[in-house]
Each structure stands twice: as C-alpha cells, then as structure tokens.
Motif scaffolding. Structure first.
Motif, mmCIF file in Angstrom:
data_model
loop_
_atom_site.group_PDB
_atom_site.id
_atom_site.type_symbol
_atom_site.label_atom_id
_atom_site.label_comp_id
_atom_site.label_asym_id
_atom_site.label_seq_id
_atom_site.Cartn_x
_atom_site.Cartn_y
_atom_site.Cartn_z
ATOM 1 N N TYR A 32 16.489 1.869 14.326
ATOM 2 C CA TYR A 32 15.668 2.487 13.292
ATOM 3 C C TYR A 32 15.952 1.861 11.926
ATOM 4 N N VAL A 33 14.928 1.849 11.084
ATOM 5 C CA VAL A 33 15.074 1.381 9.706
ATOM 6 C C VAL A 33 14.781 2.578 8.804
ATOM 7 N N SER A 34 15.724 2.918 7.959
ATOM 8 C CA SER A 34 15.552 4.105 7.125
ATOM 9 C C SER A 34 14.491 3.886 6.057
ATOM 10 N N GLY A 35 13.858 4.985 5.651
ATOM 11 C CA GLY A 35 12.884 4.906 4.577
ATOM 12 C C GLY A 35 13.516 4.415 3.296
ATOM 13 N N GLN A 36 14.758 4.829 3.052
ATOM 14 C CA GLN A 36 15.462 4.401 1.845
ATOM 15 C C GLN A 36 15.685 2.893 1.848
ATOM 16 N N SER A 85 8.268 3.419 -3.750
ATOM 17 C CA SER A 85 8.704 4.793 -3.504
ATOM 18 C C SER A 85 8.639 5.139 -2.018
ATOM 19 N N ARG A 86 9.296 6.237 -1.653
ATOM 20 C CA ARG A 86 9.222 6.725 -0.276
ATOM 21 C C ARG A 86 7.784 7.097 0.101
ATOM 22 N N THR A 87 7.064 7.615 -0.885
ATOM 23 C CA THR A 87 5.665 7.980 -0.631
ATOM 24 C C THR A 87 4.837 6.751 -0.271
ATOM 25 N N TRP A 96 5.688 5.817 3.255
ATOM 26 C CA TRP A 96 5.078 6.786 4.166
ATOM 27 C C TRP A 96 3.579 6.507 4.341
ATOM 28 N N LYS A 97 2.896 6.210 3.250
ATOM 29 C CA LYS A 97 1.459 5.911 3.323
ATOM 30 C C LYS A 97 1.207 4.639 4.123
ATOM 31 N N ALA A 98 2.029 3.611 3.895
ATOM 32 C CA ALA A 98 1.859 2.346 4.621
ATOM 33 C C ALA A 98 2.101 2.541 6.115
#
Length: 325
Positions: free
Chosen positions: A15-19, A28-30, A33-35
């Motif tokens: 896994y690759v973290s969002g951070q 940003s994390r948003t 998430w959108k991508a």
C-alpha cells in the motif's frame, strides 16, 4: 498527476499512504482522493484501506495518455503521447503534429481508427477496443535514402513485443507484415517528409489485430488476431510499451551505421518466407524465385533460375507461389 499516481501504485508491492502521495506530488489529500476516484471511474480497481493507504488491484484494458505514461520505460520514445478515443488516421495526425513542431519521439495512439492507410492506397479500420493503432513520429538526422529500413525495424519490434507479451510465435513476411500461424496480425506503414539530403520527419504507423474475434469471409484465410490465436484478451497498453522498448533499442543500433548490418541476421530468423518459393510482383517484371533473406539495407535476396536479384520494397509485392505466404 493521475499517470504519476498510477506509476507510484504500480511501483509498490503493498500500500502507498495518502500522506506519501501528498508529499510526493505536493498536493492535498483531497486532490489525491479525487484523482483516485477518477481512476476508479475509468475502470482501475484500487483498494483503499484506512491507516494503510491505496493499493492497485487490477488494471483494465484501457488506452489513454495516463495509462501509457504510467508504464513508460523508454528513454525518448513516448516523451509526448497524443491520445484520442477516435481518429481518422494516426499517421495523418502525426504528420499534422510534426508540421506543428511536435518533437522526436511523439506517439499518436487511438482506440478507434476509422480511416487508416495501408500500402498502395488501401484503407484499414481498427474497431473500438479491438486493435492497436499507433504512430511514432521521428526526426532522425539520417540520409533520406535510408529511411525505408525503419519499416523493417518496426516489424521486428512488433514481432518481439507480441512474443514477449503473449508467448505466441511471431514471424515477418518481408518487408513488414507480422505473422502468426501463417496469417497476418499486424501491418506497418512508414511515410516521410524530406528534402534532397535532409529528413524533416518520418512517421511509422503500426496496426495490430488484438481482440478481434471474427474476420470477413474474404480475410479469414489471411488475417488473424492475438485473441484468436491465444484464446484470451491481453492488455493493449502493455503490448504498446513493450513494442516501444524494442523499437527504441533497434533504432539506436540502426543510427550507428544507418543500415541493418547489426540486426539483419536477427531479421532473417523472423522471416517466414525465407528459403521459400516466392512470386515478385513488380510493375516492370513479374518473376518467381526463392527468398534467401535480406541485405544490410533491407533488400530481399531472391534466387531465380538465372541469377540472384535484389528486391526493394516500394511498390513491389512479394507473395508465396500458392498464396499469401
């Protein structure tokens, strides 16, 4: 950014973290998430687990700039990728892009080519989702008289790419038809814009029958597809990338001498009509003989009852005595 996210997910075993993705791309994390959601909507199966991140589970058979960029391993081929879901001809589009200043190494790819061009004015359509239709734009500093050899290089790249991705045995009917089980699976058309001693640009168009499951009656005995030979569907983008890798490698070897001296023996090994009886259909003279391989300039060596002849491609067609091969 979606291509870069795909590449990052593929490069990880887990896994690759969002951070981590945020830090890598400076967003940003948003935005991440959108991508990710946009990639899911395109058909990618991406698993998201809290406190672990994202993991790519499966990749659809999709042709897009993002997909091709995310798996690219070449040095210069594919430095710019132009993709359209539907197009008249990838060669025509590549020529237009060349005139607008597109760089050496640009690739044009489509999912549906409506009016592709073949040799001697033939047309060729690649149905949506069933084939590969792409063109390489090249700006080599070579003698224009040596450009035709790039067609043979492309045929070798396609044959090797198909073998690597599918395990099928591919061959070449001189000069540029790629063959599986004695039937044509791919064709290549090279076109050039040049001055007397200078190449403006060259486009190398490649068409491959991939997922086609049926051909018209008049083509059944001479055409095939990877699906018909393999029995399963493959990932077209992966095949494109493999072909690009081989073409780039062969091209660099070719540039050293501007001939096929370093790879002519390898080409001969792929020739399905080598040491076979052939009929040479030349507008000036039709004759029969035995194909023996190619010269270092890509000419076909044909032994007739009276002499050895050198056959250049151009408008000449070479066929088997009793059929296509």
């Amino acid at each position: 950014m979606k291509a870069e996210i795909l590449a990052a997910l593929r490069a990880s075993d887990g896994y690759v973290s969002g951070q981590e993705l945020c830090g890598k791309f400076g967003v940003s994390r948003t935005a991440i998430w959108k991508a990710i959601n946009q990639l899911k909507q395109a058909g990618y199966e991406i698993e998201a687990v809290q406190n672990r991140g994202y993991h790519i589970v499966s990749t659809p058979d999709i042709l897009s700039e993002n997909e091709l960029r995310s798996i690219r391993k070449t040095e210069w081929l594919g430095n710019r990728i132009y993709y359209e879901a539907e197009i008249d001809s990838t060669n025509t589009k590549a020529m237009k892009l060349a005139e607008e200043g597109a760089p050496h190494g640009t690739i044009v790819v489509t999912d549906h080519q409506k009016n592709g061009r073949g040799r001697r004015g033939r047309t060729w359509e690649s149905p949506a989702g069933e084939a590969i239709a792409m063109t390489f734009l090249l700006r080599p500093k070579i003698d224009p008289n040596n450009a035709s050899m790039l067609t043979l290089i492309a045929a070798m790249a396609v044959a090797r790419g198909i073998e690597d991705e599918t395990g099928l045995k591919a061959g070449i009917k001189w000069p540029n038809d790629v063959i599986i089980n004695r039937k044509k699976v791919s064709g290549i058309l090279t076109e050039m814009s040049a001055q007397a001693d200078y190449v403006n640009h060259i486009v190398v168009g490649i068409g491959i029958n991939v997922h086609i499951d049926e051909f018209p009656e008049e083509l059944k005995n001479i055409a095939t597809s990877i699906f018909l030979e393999l029995g399963i569907k493959i990932n077209r983008a992966a095949l494109i990338e493999r072909i690009c890798e081989y073409f780039e490698a062969y091209f660099e070897v070719f540039l050293q001498t501007e001939d096929l001296s370093a790879i002519s023996k390898q080409y001969d090994a792929y020739m399905v009509n080598r040491n076979q009886p052939v009929k040479v259909l030349d507008p000036k003279d039709t004759y029969e003989g035995t194909a023996r391989g190619i010269t270092t300039r890509g000419e076909l060596l044909v032994d007739t009852w009276e002499s050895r002849k050198l056959v250049s491609s151009g408008e000449v067609s070479v066929r088997g005595i009793y059929g296509y091969l």
